[in-house]
Design an enzyme around this catalytic site. Structure first.
Site, short mmCIF file in Angstrom:
data_model
loop_
_atom_site.label_atom_id
_atom_site.label_comp_id
_atom_site.label_asym_id
_atom_site.label_seq_id
_atom_site.Cartn_x
_atom_site.Cartn_y
_atom_site.Cartn_z
N GLY A 44 26.12 -31.50 -22.14
CA GLY A 44 26.03 -31.21 -20.71
C GLY A 44 25.17 -32.20 -19.95
O GLY A 44 24.47 -33.03 -20.53
N ASP A 45 25.26 -32.12 -18.65
CA ASP A 45 24.37 -32.84 -17.72
C ASP A 45 24.53 -32.09 -16.39
O ASP A 45 24.88 -30.89 -16.41
CB ASP A 45 24.78 -34.32 -17.61
CG ASP A 45 23.73 -35.19 -16.92
OD1 ASP A 45 22.75 -35.58 -17.57
OD2 ASP A 45 23.86 -35.47 -15.71
N LYS A 73 28.10 -41.76 -22.04
CA LYS A 73 28.00 -40.76 -20.97
C LYS A 73 29.37 -40.60 -20.33
O LYS A 73 30.19 -41.52 -20.38
CB LYS A 73 27.02 -41.23 -19.90
CG LYS A 73 26.48 -40.12 -19.02
CD LYS A 73 25.25 -39.50 -19.64
CE LYS A 73 24.72 -38.35 -18.84
NZ LYS A 73 23.38 -37.95 -19.33
N GLN A 129 21.01 -44.10 -21.88
CA GLN A 129 21.11 -43.24 -23.06
C GLN A 129 20.96 -44.03 -24.36
O GLN A 129 20.44 -43.51 -25.35
CB GLN A 129 22.47 -42.51 -23.02
CG GLN A 129 22.53 -41.24 -23.83
CD GLN A 129 21.94 -40.02 -23.12
OE1 GLN A 129 22.15 -39.85 -21.93
NE2 GLN A 129 21.21 -39.20 -23.84
N SER A 138 20.17 -31.89 -29.28
CA SER A 138 21.62 -32.07 -29.48
C SER A 138 21.88 -32.70 -30.84
O SER A 138 22.80 -32.30 -31.57
CB SER A 138 22.20 -32.99 -28.40
OG SER A 138 22.54 -32.28 -27.25
N LYS A 195 26.62 -40.87 -27.96
CA LYS A 195 26.10 -39.53 -27.69
C LYS A 195 25.55 -39.51 -26.28
O LYS A 195 24.77 -40.38 -25.88
CB LYS A 195 24.95 -39.21 -28.68
CG LYS A 195 24.35 -37.83 -28.49
CD LYS A 195 25.19 -36.76 -29.14
CE LYS A 195 24.85 -35.35 -28.70
NZ LYS A 195 25.62 -34.91 -27.51
N LYS A 238 17.17 -44.30 -24.75
CA LYS A 238 16.60 -42.95 -24.94
C LYS A 238 16.87 -42.48 -26.36
O LYS A 238 15.98 -42.02 -27.07
CB LYS A 238 17.24 -41.99 -23.93
CG LYS A 238 16.72 -40.58 -24.00
CD LYS A 238 17.58 -39.59 -23.21
CE LYS A 238 17.76 -39.99 -21.76
NZ LYS A 238 18.39 -38.91 -20.95
N THR A 268 15.27 -29.94 -22.98
CA THR A 268 14.90 -31.07 -22.11
C THR A 268 13.63 -30.72 -21.34
O THR A 268 12.68 -31.51 -21.29
CB THR A 268 16.05 -31.42 -21.15
OG1 THR A 268 17.25 -31.53 -21.90
CG2 THR A 268 15.77 -32.72 -20.43
N ASN A 280 18.98 -26.71 -15.15
CA ASN A 280 18.56 -26.54 -16.55
C ASN A 280 17.22 -27.21 -16.86
O ASN A 280 16.32 -26.59 -17.43
CB ASN A 280 19.67 -27.10 -17.46
CG ASN A 280 19.27 -27.09 -18.91
OD1 ASN A 280 18.83 -28.10 -19.44
ND2 ASN A 280 19.37 -25.95 -19.56
P1 NDP Z 1 21.80 -28.96 -13.36
O1 NDP Z 1 23.15 -29.11 -12.83
O2 NDP Z 1 21.49 -27.80 -14.23
O3 NDP Z 1 20.74 -28.94 -12.17
C1 NDP Z 1 20.66 -30.00 -11.27
C2 NDP Z 1 19.64 -29.64 -10.20
O4 NDP Z 1 19.42 -30.78 -9.37
C3 NDP Z 1 20.11 -28.54 -9.28
O5 NDP Z 1 19.01 -27.85 -8.78
C4 NDP Z 1 20.82 -29.34 -8.19
O6 NDP Z 1 20.91 -28.64 -6.95
C5 NDP Z 1 19.90 -30.52 -8.06
N1 NDP Z 1 20.65 -31.70 -7.60
C6 NDP Z 1 21.72 -32.27 -8.19
N2 NDP Z 1 22.16 -33.31 -7.48
C7 NDP Z 1 21.35 -33.40 -6.42
C8 NDP Z 1 21.30 -34.27 -5.33
N3 NDP Z 1 22.18 -35.27 -5.18
N4 NDP Z 1 20.30 -34.07 -4.42
C9 NDP Z 1 19.41 -33.04 -4.57
N5 NDP Z 1 19.42 -32.19 -5.59
C10 NDP Z 1 20.37 -32.36 -6.50
O7 NDP Z 1 21.48 -30.33 -14.10
P2 NDP Z 1 20.33 -30.65 -15.16
O8 NDP Z 1 19.13 -29.83 -14.89
O9 NDP Z 1 20.94 -30.62 -16.50
O10 NDP Z 1 20.04 -32.18 -14.84
C11 NDP Z 1 19.01 -32.60 -13.94
C12 NDP Z 1 18.64 -34.03 -14.23
O11 NDP Z 1 18.14 -34.13 -15.57
C13 NDP Z 1 19.78 -35.05 -14.15
O12 NDP Z 1 19.26 -36.28 -13.70
C14 NDP Z 1 20.21 -35.20 -15.61
O13 NDP Z 1 20.84 -36.43 -15.84
C15 NDP Z 1 18.86 -35.12 -16.29
N6 NDP Z 1 18.88 -34.77 -17.71
C16 NDP Z 1 19.51 -33.63 -18.15
C17 NDP Z 1 19.46 -33.28 -19.48
C18 NDP Z 1 20.05 -32.02 -20.00
O14 NDP Z 1 19.88 -31.74 -21.18
N7 NDP Z 1 20.70 -31.21 -19.18
C19 NDP Z 1 18.81 -34.16 -20.47
C20 NDP Z 1 18.10 -35.28 -19.88
C21 NDP Z 1 18.17 -35.57 -18.57
P3 NDP Z 1 22.21 -27.71 -6.64
O15 NDP Z 1 22.01 -26.48 -7.45
O16 NDP Z 1 22.13 -27.49 -5.19
O17 NDP Z 1 23.40 -28.52 -7.05
O1 2IT Z 2 20.70 -37.29 -20.14
C1 2IT Z 2 20.73 -36.69 -21.24
O2 2IT Z 2 20.02 -37.04 -22.19
C2 2IT Z 2 21.61 -35.53 -21.37
N1 2IT Z 2 22.28 -35.14 -20.41
C3 2IT Z 2 21.73 -34.81 -22.69
C4 2IT Z 2 22.64 -35.55 -23.60
C5 2IT Z 2 22.99 -34.83 -24.87
O3 2IT Z 2 23.85 -35.38 -25.58
O4 2IT Z 2 22.44 -33.78 -25.19
#
Ligand code: NDP
Ligand code: 2IT
Length: 444
Positions: free
Chosen positions: A164-165, A125, A110, A376, A89, A113, A209, A240
């Site tokens: 998603g991620d 992943k 993961q 999830s 997952k 986690k 998250t 997100n």
């Molecule tokens: P999104 O794509 O929704 O948002 C990512 C954000 O981070 C955007 O604002 C993006 O800017 C910025 N960003 C991405 N890459 C870079 C970079 N190299 N340098 C600077 N800014 C950057 O992703 P999420 O919010 O889903 O994910 C954010 C983090 O949280 C990641 O590390 C992800 O692995 C982690 N995560 C996500 C989960 C989820 O449920 N979605 C769960 C747990 C962890 P821009 O808009 O300019 O691209």
């Molecule tokens: O990093 C993470 O935990 C995620 N991107 C969410 C993973 C999931 O299966 O919901």
């Protein structure tokens, strides 16, 4: 005696050039040394060698056509790391920086986690070096369909369940699910999570998250006789995780004053207006500098956010290694009380010890951002039961999961005399669960 350095050297030799993966394994192995020395069984069963070798790492070609009719080629990845506690997952990341090292570190994180959530999910992943920025909706759909055509061979509701991620949200999940269904001619809703609620998604997954991150942080603060109420909060990212972390922090009475994206960052002394951010990022998929137009009292800065804004709580929610020594020194200088990782591995390794030595409460990502994957897993349960829980039901379950995660970590810290080293507490508590289950399931 266990020689952790030797184990880490082996990992480097076996996975050449995969620096993010080396970093993630080093962080875990260093903090479980105490457990390995105390309990011989983990050495006898060669758990370190087994747990750091993925069950499977898949790499494939994805061809698609852009709006000019040109054929484009990208790489797709899925690392199925460990399914000892449940089906693989973990999310899918679409970002030009994606490579095997990044996917492997994320899949490795993961495992632990997901073990902390207490829910029956293993670790995996995937993703692609496809860049969703400036792509039309048709191009996104075409890419997602071709990506899924190949990925569909390897996943399934009881086998491997993506989500998603970075760069993959509800829109992409919809196109991915649609193609999977077309190929299999089966409505297997539990094959992917983060779906729209119209066709099997869970209420509260979008928020999970970010909200979970703030619940975790509030638990950590409460345990140390503090609270997030009235605190100044700096957030990086505006995707997100960042948006819904800001939402919950504001709901609990905090003042969120910064957010960022990959081009720059904003400072709003009056508190970030989230409706404006949601409009810019979620609806228009635009750049954060536009915020200034709507809030003239705010300031926009080009370039990387270096955390040089005084605040009480830091919530990095963008990407790995976004905080270097310079940012950490700013955080320490500004006497930040707590830093919780919304992103996966946002703090460079040598910096974590600095934070701990300077009394900053540190919420490690594998615990602090586990709310997303938890909901999830609740989505998977609803799909297999044919039920839809209400937002309030999900929210209550999420809150309890985050309480349980923090409580398990703090108990582990007490047991091993780790004081406030919640990173070590999280690594030990989760490693134990996974390793014990591996021993019980035999040498496979
Ligand atoms: P999104 O794509 O929704 O948002 C990512 C954000 O981070 C955007 O604002 C993006 O800017 C910025 N960003 C991405 N890459 C870079 C970079 N190299 N340098 C600077 N800014 C950057 O992703 P999420 O919010 O889903 O994910 C954010 C983090 O949280 C990641 O590390 C992800 O692995 C982690 N995560 C996500 C989960 C989820 O449920 N979605 C769960 C747990 C962890 P821009 O808009 O300019 O691209
Ligand atoms: O990093 C993470 O935990 C995620 N991107 C969410 C993973 C999931 O299966 O919901």
């Amino acid at each position: 005696m266990i020689n952790i350095e030797q184990e880490l050297k082996n990992i480097e030799v076996l996975n050449p050039g995969e620096t993010e993966f080396h970093q993630a394994t080093r962080e875990v192995l260093n903090s479980i040394k105490i457990l390995l020395e105390e309990d011989k069984k983990y050495r006898d069963f060669e758990i370190i060698k087994r747990i750091t070798e993925p069950d499977r790492q898949i790499r494939f070609r994805v061809c698609w056509t852009d709006d000019n009719g040109n054929i484009q080629v990208n790489r797709g990845y899925r690392v199925q790391f460990n399914n000892i506690l449940g089906p693989y997952k973990g999310g899918l990341r679409f970002h030009p920086s994606v490579n095997m090292s990044i996917i492997k570190f994320l899949a490795f994180e993961q495992i632990f986690k997901n073990a902390l959530t207490g829910l029956p999910i293993g670790g995996g992943k995937g993703g692609s070096d496809f860049d969703p920025r400036n792509k039309s909706d048709r191009e996104i759909m075409n890419f997602c369909q071709n990506f899924m055509t190949e990925l569909s061979r390897y996943i399934g509701p009881d086998r491997d369940v993506p989500a998603g991620d970075i760069g993959v949200g509800e829109r992409e999940i919809g196109y991915l699910f649609g193609q999977y269904k077309k190929i299999k001619n089966n409505f297997e809703s539990g094959v992917i999570t983060g779906k729209n609620v119209l066709y099997g998604g869970s209420l509260g997954r979008k928020q999970a998250t970010g909200h979970g991150l703030v619940y975790f942080t509030e638990n950590m603060l409460n345990y140390n006789n503090m609270s997030i109420k009235s605190k100044k909060v700096c957030i990086s990212g505006s995707g997100n995780v960042a948006i819904y972390a800001a939402e919950k922090a504001q709901e609990l009475g905090a003042h969120v004053i910064t957010m960022s994206d990959s081009t720059g960052w904003i400072y709003d002394p009056d508190g970030i207006d989230l409706d404006i951010i949601k409009n810019i990022k979620e609806i228009n998929k635009s750049r954060i500098f536009e915020y200034q137009k709507f809030k003239p009292n705010s300031k926009y800065f080009d370039g990387k956010f270096t955390w040089d804004v005084p605040c009480d709580i830091a919530l990095p929610c963008a990407t790995q290694n976004e905080l270097d020594l310079n940012s950490i020194n700013n955080i320490i200088k500004n006497k930040v009380i707590a830093l919780s990782e919304g992103a996966n591995m946002p703090v460079e390794p040598q910096c974590i010890n600095l934070l701990l030595e300077n009394g900053v409460l540190f919420g490690p990502g594998k615990a602090a951002n586990a709310g997303g994957v938890s909901v999830s897993a609740l989505e998977m349960s609803q799909n297999s039961l044919g039920l839809n829980w209400t937002f309030d039901e999900i929210n209550t379950k999420l809150k309890n999961i985050m309480i349980n995660i923090f409580s398990e970590i703090s108990k582990t810290c007490e047991l091993y005399n780790l004081r406030n080293n919640y990173l070590a507490g999280a690594n030990i508590a989760s490693f134990k669960k996974v390793a014990d289950a591996m021993i019980k399931q035999g040498v496979v």
